[in-house]
Write an enzyme that holds these catalytic residues in place. Structure first.
Site, short mmCIF file in Angstrom:
data_model
loop_
_atom_site.label_atom_id
_atom_site.label_comp_id
_atom_site.label_asym_id
_atom_site.label_seq_id
_atom_site.Cartn_x
_atom_site.Cartn_y
_atom_site.Cartn_z
N ASP A 43 2.98 2.28 -2.52
CA ASP A 43 1.83 3.02 -1.98
C ASP A 43 2.05 3.30 -0.50
OD1 ASP A 43 1.38 0.46 -1.07
OD2 ASP A 43 -0.70 0.32 -1.74
N SER A 44 3.22 2.85 0.03
CA SER A 44 3.64 3.28 1.37
C SER A 44 3.78 4.79 1.40
CB SER A 44 4.96 2.60 1.76
OG SER A 44 5.93 2.79 0.75
N ASP A 82 3.48 0.83 -7.49
CA ASP A 82 2.37 0.13 -6.85
C ASP A 82 1.04 0.54 -7.45
OD1 ASP A 82 2.75 -1.79 -4.88
OD2 ASP A 82 3.26 -0.30 -3.35
N LYS A 112 3.15 -3.17 -9.46
CA LYS A 112 3.08 -4.16 -8.37
C LYS A 112 1.65 -4.24 -7.84
CE LYS A 112 5.03 -3.56 -4.11
NZ LYS A 112 3.86 -3.65 -3.20
N GLU A 114 -0.85 -6.26 -4.89
CA GLU A 114 -0.99 -7.16 -3.74
C GLU A 114 -2.03 -8.19 -4.14
OE1 GLU A 114 -1.68 -4.87 -0.16
OE2 GLU A 114 0.03 -3.57 -0.59
N GLU A 181 6.40 -10.27 1.85
CA GLU A 181 6.44 -9.36 3.01
C GLU A 181 5.92 -10.05 4.26
OE1 GLU A 181 4.86 -5.38 2.58
OE2 GLU A 181 5.10 -4.99 4.73
O1 KIV Z 1 4.45 0.15 -0.58
C1 KIV Z 1 5.61 -0.25 -0.41
O2 KIV Z 1 6.54 0.53 -0.17
C2 KIV Z 1 5.85 -1.68 -0.51
C3 KIV Z 1 7.23 -2.21 -0.21
C4 KIV Z 1 7.72 -1.89 1.11
C5 KIV Z 1 7.38 -3.63 -0.56
O3 KIV Z 1 4.97 -2.41 -0.84
#
Ligand code: KIV
Length: 257
Positions: A43-44, A82, A112, A114, A181
């Site tokens: 989600d980056s 994510d 993924k 959090e 992280e």
């Molecule tokens: O959103 C993302 O890209 C991430 C990674 C950098 C671990 O969570």
């Protein structure tokens, strides 16, 4: 064939380090795929692709769109996506519905999250439904407003205990991989030794079972300054500027075409 969760877990057993990067588009995915064991549609993309300050505005439709583009370029690595902010924290039914859509519509192999202690039961329910979970602990960018910025976690002993116990609980409740992280190297090392499942670190030192970076950061596409743990393997931003500037000059002077 794409790597499965079992392939990645076997890498830990065989002392092979996991190489992981992010991707948001087909071209990038198809370039990095053969070098990576794990590709994440992070989600980056909120920061990198959408130009936002945080990841908080990313939607389930956004990750499905980017995930399905990336998916077409991935035939070797494991593909994980994510779950965006508030697509799983609100309730277990929401998490199941959204994770189900992500897996069905993108052909990704895991999601993924959090995590906190509140989302531990969600890991179990997703696993029971056939969806492998990558649990992200330490600096969780979706908690930006709680931290007041992107801040390294686990500085105090109590925070270290929290992150350690949370990682253990995630494993016990069926998490397949843990992303660590922004935590101290010694804490990441302690978690890595204590868990059977692999850890993938970002800003968490050398002792994790693998490393992940945002591709656009390590290639130098995103502008500096980068977080201190990022290594620039390229300066693509500079190279693109040089090429576009040359193109501009040649068009203006009728040198091109
Ligand atoms: O959103 C993302 O890209 C991430 C990674 C950098 C671990 O969570």
């Amino acid at each position: 064939m794409r790597k499965s969760i079992q392939d990645l877990q076997a890498m830990k057993t065989n002392n092979e380090l996991i190489v992981a990067l992010t991707a948001y588009d087909y071209q990038t995915a198809s370039i990095i795929d053969s070098y990576c064991d794990f590709i994440l549609v992070g989600d980056s993309l909120g920061n990198v692709f959408q130009g936002e300050d945080t990841t908080l505005g990313v939607s389930v439709d956004n990750v499905i769109y980017h995930g399905s583009c990336v998916s077409k370029g991935v035939s070797n690595a494991h593909l994980s996506i994510d779950m965006p902010f508030m697509s799983y924290q609100s309730s277990i039914p929401d998490a199941l519905r959204n994770a189900g859509r992500i897996i069905k519509e993108t052909k990704a192999q895991s999601v993924k999250l959090e995590i906190s202690f509140d989302t531990i039961p969600t890991i179990q329910k997703l696993g029971n439904a056939g969806i492998p979970v990558v649990a992200h602990v330490g600096l969780c960018p979706q908690s930006y407003n709680i931290y007041g910025g992107y801040k390294k976690q686990g500085k105090k002993k109590t925070d270290q205990e929290y992150i350690f116990t949370l990682s253990k609980e995630a494993e016990q409740n069926g998490a397949s991989i843990i992303v660590l992280e922004g935590i101290p190297d010694n804490l990441a090392s302690k978690i890595t030794k204590a868990l059977k499942i692999p850890t993938i670190g970002i800003g968490a030192g050398k002792k994790c079972d693998g490393q992940i970076l945002v591709t656009e950061d390590m290639l130098g596409i995103t502008p500096s300054p980068h977080p201190s743990f990022v290594k620039n393997y390229s300066n693509l931003r500079g190279n693109i500027k040089k090429s576009v500037s040359q193109y501009k000059n040649e068009v203006k002077k009728r040198k091109f075409p």
